[in-house]
Design a protein around this motif. Structure first.
Motif, PDB file in Angstrom:
ATOM      1  N   PHE A  99     -21.237   2.811 -39.744  1.00 27.95           N
ATOM      2  CA  PHE A  99     -21.931   4.111 -39.770  1.00 27.95           C
ATOM      3  C   PHE A  99     -22.869   4.128 -38.579  1.00 27.95           C
ATOM      4  O   PHE A  99     -23.893   3.448 -38.595  1.00 27.95           O
ATOM      5  N   LEU A 117     -24.472   0.884 -37.498  1.00 27.21           N
ATOM      6  CA  LEU A 117     -24.559  -0.059 -38.615  1.00 27.21           C
ATOM      7  C   LEU A 117     -23.171  -0.482 -39.080  1.00 27.21           C
ATOM      8  O   LEU A 117     -22.365   0.344 -39.497  1.00 27.21           O
ATOM      9  N   ASN A 146     -28.446  -5.985 -52.025  1.00 26.43           N
ATOM     10  CA  ASN A 146     -28.460  -4.546 -51.774  1.00 26.43           C
ATOM     11  C   ASN A 146     -28.116  -4.241 -50.328  1.00 26.43           C
ATOM     12  O   ASN A 146     -28.604  -4.899 -49.427  1.00 26.43           O
ATOM     13  N   GLY A 147     -27.281  -3.263 -50.120  1.00 25.86           N
ATOM     14  CA  GLY A 147     -26.928  -2.877 -48.756  1.00 25.86           C
ATOM     15  C   GLY A 147     -25.897  -3.777 -48.121  1.00 25.86           C
ATOM     16  O   GLY A 147     -25.632  -3.693 -46.923  1.00 25.86           O
ATOM     17  N   ALA A 148     -25.260  -4.631 -48.920  1.00 27.38           N
ATOM     18  CA  ALA A 148     -24.292  -5.581 -48.375  1.00 27.38           C
ATOM     19  C   ALA A 148     -23.000  -4.878 -47.978  1.00 27.38           C
ATOM     20  O   ALA A 148     -22.197  -5.418 -47.222  1.00 27.38           O
ATOM     21  N   GLY A 149     -22.775  -3.685 -48.495  1.00 28.26           N
ATOM     22  CA  GLY A 149     -21.533  -2.968 -48.164  1.00 28.26           C
ATOM     23  C   GLY A 149     -20.554  -2.894 -49.311  1.00 28.26           C
ATOM     24  O   GLY A 149     -19.398  -2.515 -49.128  1.00 28.26           O
ATOM     25  N   LYS A 150     -21.016  -3.228 -50.519  1.00 26.19           N
ATOM     26  CA  LYS A 150     -20.101  -3.258 -51.669  1.00 26.19           C
ATOM     27  C   LYS A 150     -19.580  -1.861 -51.998  1.00 26.19           C
ATOM     28  O   LYS A 150     -18.378  -1.645 -52.151  1.00 26.19           O
ATOM     29  N   THR A 151     -20.507  -0.898 -52.115  1.00 26.52           N
ATOM     30  CA  THR A 151     -20.079   0.458 -52.441  1.00 26.52           C
ATOM     31  C   THR A 151     -19.204   1.035 -51.333  1.00 26.52           C
ATOM     32  O   THR A 151     -18.206   1.701 -51.594  1.00 26.52           O
ATOM     33  N   THR A 152     -19.574   0.721 -50.097  1.00 25.86           N
ATOM     34  CA  THR A 152     -18.748   1.173 -48.973  1.00 25.86           C
ATOM     35  C   THR A 152     -17.331   0.618 -49.098  1.00 25.86           C
ATOM     36  O   THR A 152     -16.352   1.310 -48.833  1.00 25.86           O
ATOM     37  N   GLU A 162     -14.044   7.219 -47.780  1.00 29.30           N
ATOM     38  CA  GLU A 162     -14.372   6.961 -46.385  1.00 29.30           C
ATOM     39  C   GLU A 162     -13.102   6.471 -45.689  1.00 29.30           C
ATOM     40  O   GLU A 162     -12.314   5.730 -46.288  1.00 29.30           O
TER      41      GLU A 162
HETATM   42  N1  LIG Z   1     -22.338   7.586 -45.700  1.00 29.05           N
HETATM   43  C1  LIG Z   1     -23.150   6.693 -45.099  1.00 29.05           C
HETATM   44  N2  LIG Z   1     -23.759   7.005 -43.941  1.00 29.05           N
HETATM   45  C2  LIG Z   1     -24.586   6.135 -43.327  1.00 29.05           C
HETATM   46  N3  LIG Z   1     -24.850   4.911 -43.790  1.00 29.05           N
HETATM   47  C3  LIG Z   1     -24.267   4.519 -44.949  1.00 29.05           C
HETATM   48  C4  LIG Z   1     -23.408   5.395 -45.662  1.00 29.05           C
HETATM   49  N4  LIG Z   1     -22.972   4.754 -46.781  1.00 29.05           N
HETATM   50  C5  LIG Z   1     -23.571   3.553 -46.750  1.00 29.05           C
HETATM   51  N5  LIG Z   1     -24.335   3.395 -45.650  1.00 29.05           N
HETATM   52  C6  LIG Z   1     -25.079   2.199 -45.267  1.00 29.05           C
HETATM   53  O1  LIG Z   1     -24.193   1.122 -45.309  1.00 29.05           O
HETATM   54  C7  LIG Z   1     -24.836  -0.034 -45.838  1.00 29.05           C
HETATM   55  C8  LIG Z   1     -24.058  -0.549 -47.042  1.00 29.05           C
HETATM   56  O2  LIG Z   1     -24.270   0.338 -48.132  1.00 29.05           O
HETATM   57  P1  LIG Z   1     -23.595   0.136 -49.547  1.00 29.05           P
HETATM   58  O3  LIG Z   1     -22.154  -0.056 -49.339  1.00 29.05           O
HETATM   59  O4  LIG Z   1     -24.009   1.285 -50.370  1.00 29.05           O
HETATM   60  O5  LIG Z   1     -24.278  -1.186 -50.081  1.00 29.05           O
HETATM   61  P2  LIG Z   1     -24.272  -1.826 -51.526  1.00 29.05           P
HETATM   62  O6  LIG Z   1     -23.420  -0.997 -52.423  1.00 29.05           O
HETATM   63  O7  LIG Z   1     -23.751  -3.173 -51.312  1.00 29.05           O
HETATM   64  O8  LIG Z   1     -25.696  -1.858 -51.979  1.00 29.05           O
HETATM   65  C9  LIG Z   1     -26.246   0.376 -46.180  1.00 29.05           C
HETATM   66  O9  LIG Z   1     -27.087  -0.015 -45.134  1.00 29.05           O
HETATM   67  C10 LIG Z   1     -26.177   1.865 -46.266  1.00 29.05           C
HETATM   68  O10 LIG Z   1     -27.391   2.456 -45.908  1.00 29.05           O
END
Ligand SMILES: Nc1ncnc2c1ncn2[C@@H]1O[C@H](COP(=O)(O)OP(=O)(O)O)[C@@H](O)[C@H]1O
Ligand SMILES: [Mg+2]
Lengths: 260, 598
Positions: free
Chosen positions: A13, A16, A38-44, A53
């Motif tokens: 992103f 990042l 937190n913020g490791a990229g799991k949800t992504t 995405e």
């Molecule tokens: N749509 C997006 N646009 C910009 N940054 C994003 C977006 N989705 C996630 N991020 C960033 O990507 C990183 C990983 O997020 P995320 O996958 O939500 O982490 P987790 O689920 O592991 O806590 C974070 O720094 C988050 O801010």
């Protein structure tokens, strides 16, 4: 051959690097936990698999076919369903409708069937409703009876999470992606859900990837644990192996200044 | 409760509402409404529509001045003499402000700026008896009416409803004069007609008194909550009973729709036909906006496409097509015309829909608005004039037929019947689709597009389906419109048509079929369409102002519409619903524990 085989998955992103080349695989009827700070990229990771995405690089092969870059609805139709970390139901539809609407890609009657009220249409409508009720019955008495007709937003937090799982089940997937299913639940509800996750695999035959921060749940449900940190896989193995891995401990504890 | 002295009034509130009242009256007079609407008698010979538009203000604002907002957790303020004082003072203030306005209008010639401030208006406002008399009368009248407003606030709920219904009944009977006279004449009830209406328009004073008494009395006698009781009775019915109930009342409604146009005259039928045409469009737009949640501001394009296609196919003056089809809906030839209209509408739905369908919310609204204008400008353009006739449009569209029956604008009754059939089809289509997997997919799409997509719904396809279905329904309306008017011009398909259809859907209740029907009847029937007169034909130039006022009031007071859909109601009243649900669960749990509900 694995059910899902991911190689070199990247997603950035802006500057990042949310996913920096992740390799991953899951076999039929496995339960794999994905953990990480937190913020490791799991949800992504989930967003990319489910098509919300588009990946920058890498391949996602599901049942021996590349699915990277497909529309989310096509991916769901092929058999991958998910829940959301920040529960996203259709709040003004009823509990039953939430589960009925998720069978969309498994049903077929079109405009003409509905307009002419054909026997096939009526049969399908009945089947949709029955299947929805059966699926909601999976959660005991919590989502049945008078609950069927209630709009989703009146549900308690835990029930919303359950309904989201029910909705994912209704798309009849092979692979279920659960994003922090126990977040916000009390210990008793968490324990119950741990049992349910196993039942989802044992009785319903779903293969499951679960993102979880509650270590007890991870220990109890996982066949295998994958640890992400800064978008990179830093460890993989059984719960015991992973929990004693120094890199993992450092990822969680070693950088107190950045904890978030 | 302790009694409060009559002077314990929130003077700030009274001052504000009195001022608003006076300014509202001045505004209404200054834009020329009083003068234009004076031609229409409501109660003969004392009250014209013009005066009515002034006289509603003091009691309404007096009522508002007497009203005290109930604060959360506090007892409602006691009612009493103070309400009367507040109402009367607010009325006095409004009268004084309005009096000042009259003095200014009479003394200075302000017509450079306010073109409507003519001596005729001043004459009207002073009852032709000089400024002094006029101002004094208004102050007295306004104070009295403000007092009435305050009095209404003191009355118990039931009494207030009785007074309100009595006034509303007189208004409606005066409003419906045209249709009621037709009906009375059909049944040779000239005596009733002579009692009720004055020869040159307006309800008579004895007639008004009788109507008011009847309506007030009926309100007092009925126990109230009739709608609620009906709802709970309906809810208690089994599926089979509900079906039978529906069939029974459906038949009654159909019989009514067949008979009614026969016992009323041409003007009323003309009105009904216009209501039908707009209702047909509104039902289509309801699919797009109400069900699928796609805000389409260019909906008139499909109405135009239907009208032009019909014109090209049937008119001998059609610039493009030489074979001239006869639009007889009972022959194959007529079906061919309809099939072509449907196909062209569907195609235009796809052509307009495909590029815009990925846009959301405001963007979609703006782009569809643009497309709507583009379609009109294409029909208007010299470039395409060899195809569509440019600004001249296409004339000489022959009547349609239903077997031996000729359907033409000269007999609005036949148009009404045809339009009713199509409205029936539209309602059926909307109802069937709503209760199918397609309707559920639309609902999901409206609630959260991304999640709907992630749950396996092909959102692009579903949106296009809504767009195309809506386009086809609008094209039907266009087809009948072309036959009714006998010619099509680009100027009939302006943006205002889209807006009015949207207002019908919003005011009636988005996503609710009965709501849309009520919206069309009230708006088109009473106020009229963009160029079509309604029951209050005198509104003419003020129609759009009233549309605007109505829209604003509805958005503030009743955003779910007159007859809301269940889902819209849920969306807008989540708190109440949550509380209800909580109470129900509590009661259920209490019952389960074996306690009696308290
Ligand atoms: N749509 C997006 N646009 C910009 N940054 C994003 C977006 N989705 C996630 N991020 C960033 O990507 C990183 C990983 O997020 P995320 O996958 O939500 O982490 P987790 O689920 O592991 O806590 C974070 O720094 C988050 O801010
Ligand atoms: Mg997350």
């Amino acid at each position: 051959m694995a059910l899902l085989e991911i190689t070199g998955l990247k997603k950035a992103f802006g500057g990042l690097q949310a996913l920096g080349g992740v390799d991953f695989h899951i076999d039929d009827l496995e339960i794999v936990s994905v953990i990480g700070p937190n913020g490791a990229g799991k949800t992504t990771f989930f967003n990319v698999i489910s098509g919300l995405e588009v990946p920058d690089e890498g391949s996602i092969v599901f049942e021996e076919e590349e699915i990277g870059g497909l529309e989310p609805s096509e991916i769901t139709e092929r058999g991958i369903a998910r829940t959301f970390q920040n529960v996203r139901l259709f709040p003004d539809m009823t509990v039953l409708e939430n589960v009925m609407v998720a069978q969309h890609c498994r049903t077929h009657t079109g405009v003409w069937g509905a307009l002419l009220n054909t026997p096939a249409f009526r049969r399908e409508e009945r089947a949709i409703e029955e299947r929805a009720k059966e699926i909601l019955g999976f959660f005991g008495t919590r989502l049945v009876g008078y609950r069927f007709g209630q709009p989703a937003y009146v549900l308690s937090y835990a029930n919303r999470r359950r309904l989201e799982i029910a909705r994912a089940m209704a798309t009849m997937p092979k692979l279920l992606l659960l994003d922090e299913p126990t977040a916000g639940m009390n210990p008793k509800e968490t324990e119950e859900l741990t049992g349910l996750i196993k039942k989802l695999r044992d009785e319903r035959g779903f293969t499951i990837i679960v993102i979880e921060h509650e270590m007890r749940v991870v220990r109890d449900v996982s066949d295998r644990v994958v640890v992400l940190d800064h978008g990179v896989k830093i460890a993989e193995g059984s719960y015991e192996e992973v929990s004693s891995n120094p890199d993992v401990i450092e990822a969680y504890l070693g950088r107190p200044a950045e904890a978030g | 409760m302790t009694a409060r002295p009559a002077t314990d009034v929130d003077w700030g509130r009274v001052r504000a509402w009195g001022l608003y009242g006076g300014l509202t009256m001045a505004f209404i007079a200054a834009i020329g409404m009083v003068e234009s609407l004076d031609a229409r008698m409501m109660v003969h010979p004392v009250l014209s529509l013009g005066y009515l538009f002034l006289l509603w203000a003091p009691p309404a604002f007096g009522y508002a001045a007497a009203y005290e907002p109930v604060k959360e957790g506090m007892a409602a303020p006691a009612k009493g003499a103070r309400d009367l004082v507040a109402g009367a003072v607010a009325g006095l203030l409004a009268g004084a402000v309005f009096g000042l306005f009259i003095v200014v209008a009479a003394t200075f010639d302000l017509r450079e700026v306010f073109v409507k401030l003519s001596p005729v208006l001043v004459d009207l406002l002073t009852f032709g008896r000089g400024v002094g008399f006029g101002v004094a009368t208004w102050i007295v009248l306004s104070t009295g009416l403000g007092l009435v407003g305050g009095l209404l606030h003191v009355l118990p709920e039931r009494g207030r409803a009785a007074v309100f219904n009595a006034l509303a009944a007189v208004f409606v009977v005066a409003l419906l004069e045209l249709a009621v006279v037709d009906v009375l004449e059909t049944f040779r009830l000239e005596a009733v007609e002579r009692f009720l209406y004055a020869p040159n328009g307006g309800i008579t004073i004895p007639g008004a008194v009788v109507v008011a008494l009847v309506a007030g009395f009926v309100t007092l006698r009925t126990t109230g909550g009739a709608v609620l009781r009906f709802r709970s009775r309906y809810a208690a019915m089994t599926g089979e009973e509900r079906r039978r109930f529906g069939v029974r009342w459906g038949l009654v409604a159909i019989a009514g729709l067949v008979v009614f146009p026969m016992i009323v005259g041409g003007l009323t039928n003309e009105l009904l036909a216009n209501v039908g045409l707009f209702l047909l469009m509104a039902l289509g737009l309801n699919l797009v906006v109400g069900y699928a949640g796609l805000l389409d501001l260019g909906y008139v394009a499909f109405f135009a496409v239907g009208a032009y296609t019909t014109a090209l196919l049937t008119s001998p003056l059609s610039p493009t097509l030489k074979p001239m089809f006869r639009l007889d809906l009972l022959t194959v030839e007529g079906w061919v015309v309809m099939a072509i209209v449907i196909a062209v509408a569907a195609l235009s739905g796809l052509v307009i829909g495909t590029p815009v369908i990925r846009l959301r919310g405001d963007y979609l609204a703006i782009v569809t608005l643009g497309f709507g204008e583009i379609v009109r400008i294409l029909f208007l353009s010299d470039w395409l004039a060899p195809l569509f006739g440019g600004a001249q449009g296409i004339r000489n569209i022959p009547p349609g037929y239903l077997g031996p029956i000729k359907v033409a604008g000269t007999s609005p009754q036949t148009i009404f019947y045809v339009v009713t059939i199509f409205v029936g089809i539209a309602i059926y289509v909307a109802w069937r689709l709503y209760h199918s997997r397609i309707g559920r997919a639309w609902a999901a799409l409206r609630e959260d597009e991304d999640v709907a997509e992630a749950m396996g719904i092909d959102t692009t396809r579903m949106k296009l389906l809504a767009f195309v279905t809506g386009a086809i329904l609008a094209s039907f309306s266009g087809m009948i419109f072309a036959v009714k008017v006998g010619s099509v011009f680009p100027s009939s398909f302006k943006l205002i048509v889209s807006i009015i259809v949207l207002v019908i859907v919003i005011v009636g209740g988005m996503g609710s079929i009965p709501g849309v029907v009520i919206g069309a009847v009230v708006l088109i029937g009473v106020l009229g369409g963009p160029t079509q007169p309604g029951l209050l034909a005198e509104f003419g130039e003020f129609k759009l102002l009233l549309y605007g006022v109505l829209l604003v009031v509805m958005m503030l007071r009743r955003p779910e519409g007159l007859w809301p859909s269940v889902q819209r109601q849920r969306e807008l009243h989540q708190e109440e619903f949550l509380q209800d649900a909580w109470l129900k669960t509590e009661a259920a749990q209490a019952a389960a524990r074996g306690e009696a509900p308290s």
